[in-house]
Enzyme design. Structure first.
Site, mmCIF file in Angstrom:
data_model
loop_
_atom_site.group_PDB
_atom_site.id
_atom_site.type_symbol
_atom_site.label_atom_id
_atom_site.label_comp_id
_atom_site.label_asym_id
_atom_site.label_seq_id
_atom_site.Cartn_x
_atom_site.Cartn_y
_atom_site.Cartn_z
ATOM 1 N N VAL A 1 0.828 -1.201 0.000
ATOM 2 C CA VAL A 1 0.000 0.000 0.000
ATOM 3 C C VAL A 1 0.865 1.255 0.000
ATOM 4 O O VAL A 1 0.591 2.224 -0.723
ATOM 5 C CB VAL A 1 -0.954 0.006 1.208
ATOM 6 C CG1 VAL A 1 -1.807 1.267 1.199
ATOM 7 C CG2 VAL A 1 -1.844 -1.231 1.203
ATOM 8 N N THR B 1 9.975 -6.391 4.889
ATOM 9 C CA THR B 1 8.858 -6.993 4.150
ATOM 10 C C THR B 1 8.600 -6.263 2.840
ATOM 11 O O THR B 1 7.897 -6.774 1.985
ATOM 12 C CB THR B 1 7.563 -6.976 4.990
ATOM 13 O OG1 THR B 1 7.244 -5.628 5.376
ATOM 14 C CG2 THR B 1 7.728 -7.827 6.246
ATOM 15 N N SER C 1 2.173 -6.810 9.859
ATOM 16 C CA SER C 1 0.725 -6.906 9.634
ATOM 17 C C SER C 1 0.180 -8.319 9.486
ATOM 18 O O SER C 1 -0.947 -8.488 9.029
ATOM 19 C CB SER C 1 0.359 -6.096 8.373
ATOM 20 O OG SER C 1 1.025 -6.618 7.235
ATOM 21 N N TYR D 1 -2.041 -7.979 16.517
ATOM 22 C CA TYR D 1 -1.922 -7.029 15.418
ATOM 23 C C TYR D 1 -2.952 -5.908 15.552
ATOM 24 O O TYR D 1 -2.619 -4.723 15.542
ATOM 25 C CB TYR D 1 -2.078 -7.743 14.074
ATOM 26 C CG TYR D 1 -2.334 -6.792 12.929
ATOM 27 C CD1 TYR D 1 -1.365 -5.857 12.548
ATOM 28 C CD2 TYR D 1 -3.537 -6.815 12.220
ATOM 29 C CE1 TYR D 1 -1.598 -4.965 11.507
ATOM 30 C CE2 TYR D 1 -3.774 -5.926 11.188
ATOM 31 C CZ TYR D 1 -2.801 -5.002 10.835
ATOM 32 O OH TYR D 1 -3.044 -4.124 9.805
#
Length: 329
Positions: A18, A41, A79, A143
């Site tokens: 994103v 990541t 995430s 999370y």
């Protein structure tokens, strides 16, 4: 602050899925962009051309790095829900501790606008859908709990130090934007998993539960196109007010079932997608759909690509190009 113009923005986690799309949208709108990412990541080749890249952790965000930017768009976070359950300490240290250091650096540098990528996981298993911003927050995993803690932290910063902040909460982001798409390892999101089956990289897709109280018996989820999500982040820059913390849910206006996703992938790709069925997964609600009425009203945002076909077509183009690249010697 307008989404169009000549601004300067820091995007944390801008080498991720994103974050890289939002960075690309900012550049396309004529802004200058600095991307901060440790590449744990994210991917270096996802950083849009034209952006300044700084490799580093958000915990290392300094006054000198933040200074000179008009605002920060904050995506840097772990995430994976499952990983957060087995290693909660990593999530508290990274997601919460990292944001605390970022907010301190922003205050020291007098950068007073923040757009935060929050999550609808802060609501847990809602009692009613569509989920509004007034729904109780009761996250069911670390999370979601860390993201909610960050939202509380941001609210305190706004009240005490005049920060202007917007938190955007959404369930499932999907699709692709040019060369920017989902590349998680391991992959846990439904659409890229089904596309892996179409590509022959996975034998079948697993359907967990087909006896839910939904039209076809499978879970219904809210999918939003990543480009629409990026639009909302740019609009949020203009909606932030000093001393206020605005929270907006983002959704497509309806949900899509697991079976609808699988059938859409079959139609878009022209490939058979074998599936296996099994029992429900513990904690999977039947329907999760967000209400985006507040975002419509206060941000002027509406999804321009709300149909599942558009989402899958863009994700399929990205998946095919990635598969072709992996096959090259």
């Amino acid at each position: 602050m307008s989404p169009e113009g000549d601004g300067t923005y820091l995007v944390t986690g801008g080498a991720g899925y994103v974050g890289s799309v939002v960075a690309a949208h900012l550049l396309a709108a004529g802004h200058r962009v600095t991307v901060l990412d440790d590449l744990s990541t994210g991917h270096r080749d996802a950083v849009p051309e034209g952006a300044r890249f700084v490799e580093g952790r958000v915990q290392e965000a300094s006054r000198e790095l933040v200074a000179g930017h008009d605002a920060v768009l904050h995506f840097a976070a772990f995430s994976q829900v499952g990983e957060s359950v087995t290693h909660p300490d990593r999530y508290w240290r990274n997601n919460v501790g990292g944001t605390l250091e970022l907010l301190t650096a922003m205050r020291d540098a007098n950068v007073r606008t923040l757009v935060f990528s929050s999550t609808a996981a802060t609501y847990g298993e809602p009692a009613a859908v569509p989920v509004t911003e007034d729904a109780p927050t009761a996250p069911t995993n670390p999370y979601g709990a860390t993201k909610l803690a960050v939202d509380h932290m941001i609210a305190g910063e706004c009240a005490a130090h005049g920060l202007a902040a917007v938190s955007l909460r959404y369930f499932n982001v999907a699709g692709a934007y040019g060369r920017h798409g989902e590349r998680h390892a391991p992959e846990s999101h439904l659409i890229p998993l089904v596309l892996q089956v179409a590509l022959g990289e996975r034998e079948a897709i697993s359907v967990h539960g087909e006896d839910y109280p939904t039209p076809d018996g499978t879970c219904v989820r809210d999918y939003i196109h990543v480009a629409d999500l990026a639009d909302a982040h740019l609009l949020a820059l203009g909606a932030a007010s000093p001393g206020e913390h605005l929270i907006c849910n983002l959704g497509n206006g309806r949900g899509f079932s697991v079976r609808e996703v699988v059938e859409t992938v079959r139609k878009v790709t022209g490939h058979p997608v074998p599936e296996t069925t099994g029992p429900r997964r513990p904690g999977d609600p039947a329907v999760l759909v967000a209400s985006a009425e507040r975002a419509h009203r206060l941000l002027g945002w509406r999804p321009r690509r709300p149909d599942l076909v558009s989402i899958v077509e863009d994700a399929w183009d990205f998946a095919r190009h990635g598969a072709a690249a992996r096959k090259r010697p």
